[in-house]
Design a protein around this motif. Structure first.
Motif, PDB file in Angstrom:
ATOM      1  N   SER A 169      -1.832  -1.598   3.298  1.00  0.00           N
ATOM      2  CA  SER A 169      -1.328  -1.664   4.663  1.00  0.00           C
ATOM      3  C   SER A 169      -2.179  -2.606   5.499  1.00  0.00           C
ATOM      4  O   SER A 169      -3.391  -2.719   5.290  1.00  0.00           O
ATOM      5  CB  SER A 169      -1.334  -0.263   5.293  1.00  0.00           C
ATOM      6  OG  SER A 169      -0.986  -0.323   6.667  1.00  0.00           O
ATOM      7  N   THR A 170      -1.541  -3.258   6.463  1.00  0.00           N
ATOM      8  CA  THR A 170      -2.300  -4.105   7.389  1.00  0.00           C
ATOM      9  C   THR A 170      -3.012  -3.266   8.441  1.00  0.00           C
ATOM     10  O   THR A 170      -3.907  -3.755   9.124  1.00  0.00           O
ATOM     11  CB  THR A 170      -1.376  -5.119   8.082  1.00  0.00           C
ATOM     12  OG1 THR A 170      -0.332  -4.419   8.763  1.00  0.00           O
ATOM     13  CG2 THR A 170      -0.779  -6.098   7.072  1.00  0.00           C
ATOM     14  N   PRO A 196      -1.489   3.699   9.365  1.00  0.00           N
ATOM     15  CA  PRO A 196      -0.517   2.941   8.552  1.00  0.00           C
ATOM     16  C   PRO A 196       0.919   3.266   8.959  1.00  0.00           C
ATOM     17  O   PRO A 196       1.225   4.408   9.340  1.00  0.00           O
ATOM     18  CB  PRO A 196      -0.800   3.417   7.118  1.00  0.00           C
ATOM     19  CG  PRO A 196      -2.169   4.013   7.173  1.00  0.00           C
ATOM     20  CD  PRO A 196      -2.306   4.595   8.542  1.00  0.00           C
ATOM     21  N   PRO A 197       1.822   2.291   8.899  1.00  0.00           N
ATOM     22  CA  PRO A 197       3.234   2.572   9.182  1.00  0.00           C
ATOM     23  C   PRO A 197       3.760   3.660   8.242  1.00  0.00           C
ATOM     24  O   PRO A 197       3.378   3.711   7.074  1.00  0.00           O
ATOM     25  CB  PRO A 197       3.924   1.226   8.896  1.00  0.00           C
ATOM     26  CG  PRO A 197       2.838   0.209   9.052  1.00  0.00           C
ATOM     27  CD  PRO A 197       1.581   0.875   8.580  1.00  0.00           C
ATOM     28  N   SER A 228       5.950   9.727  -8.528  1.00  0.00           N
ATOM     29  CA  SER A 228       4.646  10.304  -8.862  1.00  0.00           C
ATOM     30  C   SER A 228       3.616  10.022  -7.775  1.00  0.00           C
ATOM     31  O   SER A 228       2.652  10.772  -7.618  1.00  0.00           O
ATOM     32  CB  SER A 228       4.155   9.755 -10.204  1.00  0.00           C
ATOM     33  OG  SER A 228       4.065   8.335 -10.167  1.00  0.00           O
ATOM     34  N   ASN A 229       3.803   8.952  -7.006  1.00  0.00           N
ATOM     35  CA  ASN A 229       2.925   8.652  -5.874  1.00  0.00           C
ATOM     36  C   ASN A 229       3.567   9.175  -4.593  1.00  0.00           C
ATOM     37  O   ASN A 229       4.655   8.726  -4.225  1.00  0.00           O
ATOM     38  CB  ASN A 229       2.694   7.143  -5.753  1.00  0.00           C
ATOM     39  CG  ASN A 229       1.924   6.574  -6.925  1.00  0.00           C
ATOM     40  OD1 ASN A 229       1.115   7.265  -7.547  1.00  0.00           O
ATOM     41  ND2 ASN A 229       2.172   5.312  -7.257  1.00  0.00           N
ATOM     42  N   PRO A 230       2.949  10.126  -3.907  1.00  0.00           N
ATOM     43  CA  PRO A 230       3.548  10.723  -2.706  1.00  0.00           C
ATOM     44  C   PRO A 230       3.710   9.717  -1.582  1.00  0.00           C
ATOM     45  O   PRO A 230       3.048   8.672  -1.552  1.00  0.00           O
ATOM     46  CB  PRO A 230       2.556  11.825  -2.328  1.00  0.00           C
ATOM     47  CG  PRO A 230       1.256  11.380  -2.928  1.00  0.00           C
ATOM     48  CD  PRO A 230       1.617  10.676  -4.195  1.00  0.00           C
ATOM     49  N   VAL A 231       4.597  10.041  -0.659  1.00  0.00           N
ATOM     50  CA  VAL A 231       4.909   9.123   0.432  1.00  0.00           C
ATOM     51  C   VAL A 231       3.757   8.996   1.424  1.00  0.00           C
ATOM     52  O   VAL A 231       3.619   7.987   2.116  1.00  0.00           O
ATOM     53  CB  VAL A 231       6.199   9.589   1.150  1.00  0.00           C
ATOM     54  CG1 VAL A 231       5.941  10.874   1.935  1.00  0.00           C
ATOM     55  CG2 VAL A 231       6.747   8.504   2.047  1.00  0.00           C
ATOM     56  N   GLU A 232       2.888  10.019   1.508  1.00  0.00           N
ATOM     57  CA  GLU A 232       1.770   9.984   2.444  1.00  0.00           C
ATOM     58  C   GLU A 232       0.789   8.868   2.074  1.00  0.00           C
ATOM     59  O   GLU A 232       0.667   8.498   0.906  1.00  0.00           O
ATOM     60  CB  GLU A 232       1.035  11.325   2.455  1.00  0.00           C
ATOM     61  CG  GLU A 232       1.847  12.481   3.004  1.00  0.00           C
ATOM     62  CD  GLU A 232       2.837  13.033   2.001  1.00  0.00           C
ATOM     63  OE1 GLU A 232       3.763  13.763   2.417  1.00  0.00           O
ATOM     64  OE2 GLU A 232       2.693  12.732   0.796  1.00  0.00           O
ATOM     65  N   TYR A 233       0.071   8.373   3.088  1.00  0.00           N
ATOM     66  CA  TYR A 233      -0.914   7.327   2.829  1.00  0.00           C
ATOM     67  C   TYR A 233      -2.003   7.855   1.905  1.00  0.00           C
ATOM     68  O   TYR A 233      -2.411   9.016   2.000  1.00  0.00           O
ATOM     69  CB  TYR A 233      -1.526   6.823   4.137  1.00  0.00           C
ATOM     70  CG  TYR A 233      -2.534   5.707   3.927  1.00  0.00           C
ATOM     71  CD1 TYR A 233      -2.153   4.495   3.383  1.00  0.00           C
ATOM     72  CD2 TYR A 233      -3.887   5.895   4.245  1.00  0.00           C
ATOM     73  CE1 TYR A 233      -3.072   3.487   3.155  1.00  0.00           C
ATOM     74  CE2 TYR A 233      -4.806   4.886   4.032  1.00  0.00           C
ATOM     75  CZ  TYR A 233      -4.397   3.691   3.483  1.00  0.00           C
ATOM     76  OH  TYR A 233      -5.315   2.691   3.247  1.00  0.00           O
ATOM     77  N   PHE A 256       2.885  -6.455  18.108  1.00  0.00           N
ATOM     78  CA  PHE A 256       1.966  -6.279  16.986  1.00  0.00           C
ATOM     79  C   PHE A 256       2.749  -5.747  15.788  1.00  0.00           C
ATOM     80  O   PHE A 256       3.432  -4.723  15.888  1.00  0.00           O
ATOM     81  CB  PHE A 256       0.832  -5.327  17.372  1.00  0.00           C
ATOM     82  CG  PHE A 256      -0.058  -5.883  18.442  1.00  0.00           C
ATOM     83  CD1 PHE A 256      -1.074  -6.769  18.118  1.00  0.00           C
ATOM     84  CD2 PHE A 256       0.148  -5.550  19.785  1.00  0.00           C
ATOM     85  CE1 PHE A 256      -1.887  -7.315  19.114  1.00  0.00           C
ATOM     86  CE2 PHE A 256      -0.664  -6.081  20.779  1.00  0.00           C
ATOM     87  CZ  PHE A 256      -1.688  -6.966  20.444  1.00  0.00           C
ATOM     88  N   VAL A 257       2.637  -6.463  14.691  1.00  0.00           N
ATOM     89  CA  VAL A 257       3.414  -6.154  13.491  1.00  0.00           C
ATOM     90  C   VAL A 257       2.483  -5.693  12.375  1.00  0.00           C
ATOM     91  O   VAL A 257       1.492  -6.367  12.053  1.00  0.00           O
ATOM     92  CB  VAL A 257       4.223  -7.383  13.017  1.00  0.00           C
ATOM     93  CG1 VAL A 257       4.952  -7.068  11.712  1.00  0.00           C
ATOM     94  CG2 VAL A 257       5.209  -7.803  14.098  1.00  0.00           C
ATOM     95  N   ASP A 258       2.816  -4.547  11.792  1.00  0.00           N
ATOM     96  CA  ASP A 258       2.077  -4.042  10.634  1.00  0.00           C
ATOM     97  C   ASP A 258       3.025  -3.857   9.465  1.00  0.00           C
ATOM     98  O   ASP A 258       4.194  -3.475   9.646  1.00  0.00           O
ATOM     99  CB  ASP A 258       1.382  -2.722  10.973  1.00  0.00           C
ATOM    100  CG  ASP A 258       0.128  -2.935  11.799  1.00  0.00           C
ATOM    101  OD1 ASP A 258      -0.812  -3.560  11.264  1.00  0.00           O
ATOM    102  OD2 ASP A 258       0.098  -2.503  12.965  1.00  0.00           O
TER     103      ASP A 258
END
Length: 237
Positions: A98-99, A104-105, A118-123, A203-205
């Motif tokens: 993430s930028t 994080p967005p 297998s990888n959760p949506v949370e950061y 501002f774009v992330d």
């Protein structure tokens, strides 16, 4: 011997070529697909060894065409997995880039699509952030003068230009979500772009995350760079 060398080199080639499509179409599991790479390297080495034996002891049976084909197939079978291993060693074993590492967005429309991932949506957390800062220090929040609406539309166009699947566009929230499906293995990696309107500046992330795998081999950072380049290209037209 000539037939044996050709057969072993072909098997080696197929062991590294087919795992991707076989996994993509749910024929084999990911672990089995990666095992194919390992055996492909072994088979490639065996084919080259057999070819050497043939050249030394059965030179009259060697033809330029068959020898060249065996070498090419074996070299590909050995080089592809080793190149992936070298890439894995050169980048951190992370898959969530993430930028904005503090906030994080968040995935919205994509979240339910990752329910079985297998990888959760949370950061992934601070440990991932620390590794990203060391590996990709250039990734940071972008600053634009265009309006939020224009940036959302430009981002949507950039996503379409790149051939990714556009999942969600929300101009009011300044959110664009998309999914890229890799050609070889069919891995689905998700992207979310967040545009914040703060006075005269926007501002774009951008965040890119793999659904499976511990290491992304640097693909998510590469994807963010690609999207940034395409977004800039759209905005300058």
């Amino acid at each position: 011997m000539k037939i044996l060398v050709s057969l072993v080199s072909l098997i080696a080639f197929l062991l590294v070529l087919l795992p991707g499509p076989l996994y993509k179409f749910d024929v084999v599991e990911l672990g089995t697909a990666f095992a194919g790479f390992k055996f492909g390297v072994y088979a490639g080495g065996a084919a080259l060894l057999l070819l050497l034996v043939q050249v030394i002891f059965m030179r009259k049976t060697v033809t330029l065409g068959s020898a060249a084909t065996a070498v090419i197939f074996s070299a590909i079978a050995i080089a592809m997995p080793l190149n992936m291993m070298n890439t894995a060693k050169s980048v951190p074993p992370i898959h969530d880039i993430s930028t904005d590492l503090v906030n994080p967005p968040e995935f919205i429309a994509i979240a339910p699509l990752r329910a079985d991932a297998s990888n959760p949506v949370e950061y992934a957390g601070e440990e991932t952030a620390v590794q990203q800062r060391k590996a990709y220090p250039e990734l940071a929040t972008l600053n634009f003068a265009q309006s939020k609406t224009d940036l959302v539309k430009a981002t949507e166009q950039a996503v379409q230009n790149l051939g990714w699947e556009l999942v969600n566009t929300d101009i009011s929230k300044g959110i664009v979500e998309a999914t890229e499906t890799t050609a070889w293995f069919g891995f689905k990696d998700d992207v979310v772009v967040r545009i914040n309107d703060e006075g005269s500046e926007r501002f774009v992330d951008i965040r890119s995350k793999s659904r499976v795998g511990r290491s992304d081999l640097g693909k998510n950072a590469e994807r963010i760079h690609t999207l940034i380049d395409e977004l800039n290209a759209v905005l300058t037209k």
